[in-house]
Motif scaffolding. Structure first.
Motif, mmCIF file in Angstrom:
data_model
loop_
_atom_site.group_PDB
_atom_site.id
_atom_site.type_symbol
_atom_site.label_atom_id
_atom_site.label_comp_id
_atom_site.label_asym_id
_atom_site.label_seq_id
_atom_site.Cartn_x
_atom_site.Cartn_y
_atom_site.Cartn_z
ATOM 1 N N UNK A 76 0.969 -1.227 0.108
ATOM 2 C CA UNK A 76 0.067 0.039 -0.096
ATOM 3 C C UNK A 76 0.848 1.240 -0.018
ATOM 4 N N UNK A 77 2.127 1.472 0.044
ATOM 5 C CA UNK A 77 3.173 2.407 0.116
ATOM 6 C C UNK A 77 3.166 3.021 -1.164
ATOM 7 N N UNK A 78 2.980 4.614 -1.004
ATOM 8 C CA UNK A 78 2.976 5.207 -2.302
ATOM 9 C C UNK A 78 4.335 5.409 -2.595
ATOM 10 N N UNK A 79 4.457 6.071 -3.984
ATOM 11 C CA UNK A 79 6.026 5.911 -4.385
ATOM 12 C C UNK A 79 6.711 7.088 -3.975
ATOM 13 N N UNK A 80 6.091 8.212 -3.353
ATOM 14 C CA UNK A 80 6.577 9.079 -2.787
ATOM 15 C C UNK A 80 5.835 9.890 -1.594
ATOM 16 N N UNK A 81 6.154 10.666 -0.788
ATOM 17 C CA UNK A 81 5.396 11.113 0.215
ATOM 18 C C UNK A 81 5.795 12.645 0.424
ATOM 19 N N UNK A 82 4.689 13.535 0.207
ATOM 20 C CA UNK A 82 5.100 14.957 0.591
ATOM 21 C C UNK A 82 4.432 15.276 2.048
ATOM 22 N N UNK A 83 5.266 15.707 2.706
ATOM 23 C CA UNK A 83 4.704 16.166 3.959
ATOM 24 C C UNK A 83 4.283 17.588 3.897
ATOM 25 N N UNK A 84 3.236 17.777 4.744
ATOM 26 C CA UNK A 84 2.672 19.117 4.724
ATOM 27 C C UNK A 84 3.584 19.883 5.532
ATOM 28 N N UNK A 85 3.968 21.103 4.908
ATOM 29 C CA UNK A 85 4.899 22.008 5.353
ATOM 30 C C UNK A 85 3.835 23.052 5.853
ATOM 31 N N UNK A 86 4.156 23.470 7.078
ATOM 32 C CA UNK A 86 3.483 24.523 7.892
ATOM 33 C C UNK A 86 2.577 23.915 9.007
ATOM 34 N N UNK A 87 2.448 22.668 8.984
ATOM 35 C CA UNK A 87 1.536 21.907 9.952
ATOM 36 C C UNK A 87 2.478 21.218 11.077
ATOM 37 N N UNK A 88 2.123 21.475 12.184
ATOM 38 C CA UNK A 88 3.177 21.012 13.530
ATOM 39 C C UNK A 88 2.219 19.672 14.144
ATOM 40 N N UNK A 89 2.424 18.642 14.109
ATOM 41 C CA UNK A 89 1.920 17.781 14.906
ATOM 42 C C UNK A 89 2.392 17.608 16.306
ATOM 43 N N UNK A 90 1.550 17.851 17.352
ATOM 44 C CA UNK A 90 2.277 18.209 18.763
ATOM 45 C C UNK A 90 1.606 16.895 19.717
ATOM 46 N N UNK A 91 0.660 16.326 19.418
ATOM 47 C CA UNK A 91 -0.071 15.603 20.276
ATOM 48 C C UNK A 91 -0.451 14.346 19.809
ATOM 49 N N UNK A 92 -0.436 13.136 20.484
ATOM 50 C CA UNK A 92 -0.804 11.615 20.014
ATOM 51 C C UNK A 92 -1.521 11.249 21.118
ATOM 52 N N UNK A 93 -3.043 11.045 20.951
ATOM 53 C CA UNK A 93 -3.755 10.065 21.933
ATOM 54 C C UNK A 93 -3.791 8.684 21.504
ATOM 55 N N UNK A 94 -3.663 7.637 21.839
ATOM 56 C CA UNK A 94 -4.070 6.384 21.647
ATOM 57 C C UNK A 94 -5.348 6.047 22.193
ATOM 58 N N UNK A 95 -6.326 5.676 21.322
ATOM 59 C CA UNK A 95 -7.581 5.400 21.906
ATOM 60 C C UNK A 95 -7.993 3.899 22.297
ATOM 61 N N UNK A 96 -7.381 3.340 21.301
ATOM 62 C CA UNK A 96 -7.829 1.620 21.319
ATOM 63 C C UNK A 96 -6.758 1.049 20.595
ATOM 64 N N UNK A 97 -6.342 -0.324 21.017
ATOM 65 C CA UNK A 97 -5.577 -1.049 20.273
ATOM 66 C C UNK A 97 -6.182 -2.507 20.171
#
Length: 134
Positions: free
Chosen positions: A66-87
């Motif tokens: 399922x991997x794309x051939x390339x990946x562009x990351x969003x410039x100007x977006x800051x990921x700052x927190x992750x909450x794991x809800x369920x595993x």
């Protein structure tokens, strides 16, 4: 040291939310020193890769089916927190797993992305397969 994450000093707190420093936590996976032992650990490492701009790690840990051939990351977006809800599954002896999470971001846009992600093992290593946005 992994040159793909030059803006994240090793002593700063890891963005994935474990409370450990980046050097003690996700950098070990990003550098190739270790592989993530569980689907949740891989989810945390992939979130941190988004946070530090490590597209190489993201592509390396993506299911070859399922991997794309390339990946562009969003410039100007800051990921700052992750909450794991369920595993479910995703342990060291499992072959598949799911991790439902919320990823919070700010910058040019602000919000939260909620996703239920599927993981599987390929050659003994966890990879991200697919995700369903909520």
């Amino acid at each position: 040291m992994n040159n793909a994450a030059p803006n994240k000093p090793l002593e700063k707190r890891c963005p994935c939310g474990t409370g450990l420093s980046y050097g003690e936590c996700c950098h070990r996976f990003h550098s190739g020193e270790l592989i993530a032992p569980t689907a949740e650990a891989l989810m945390r490492a992939r979130f941190t890769a988004f946070a530090v701009g490590d597209s190489e790690y993201l592509l390396k840990t993506w299911d070859p089916k399922t991997c794309p051939s390339e990946l562009g990351l969003d410039v100007g977006i800051d990921f700052y927190r992750l909450d794991i809800l369920e595993t479910s599954g995703g342990g060291p002896f499992d072959e598949t797993g799911r991790v439902k999470f919320q990823a919070f971001y700010k910058g040019l846009a602000s919000g939260v992305q909620e996703e239920d992600s599927a993981f599987r093992k390929v050659n003994g290593a966890w990879v991200y397969s697919t995700g369903e946005l909520d």
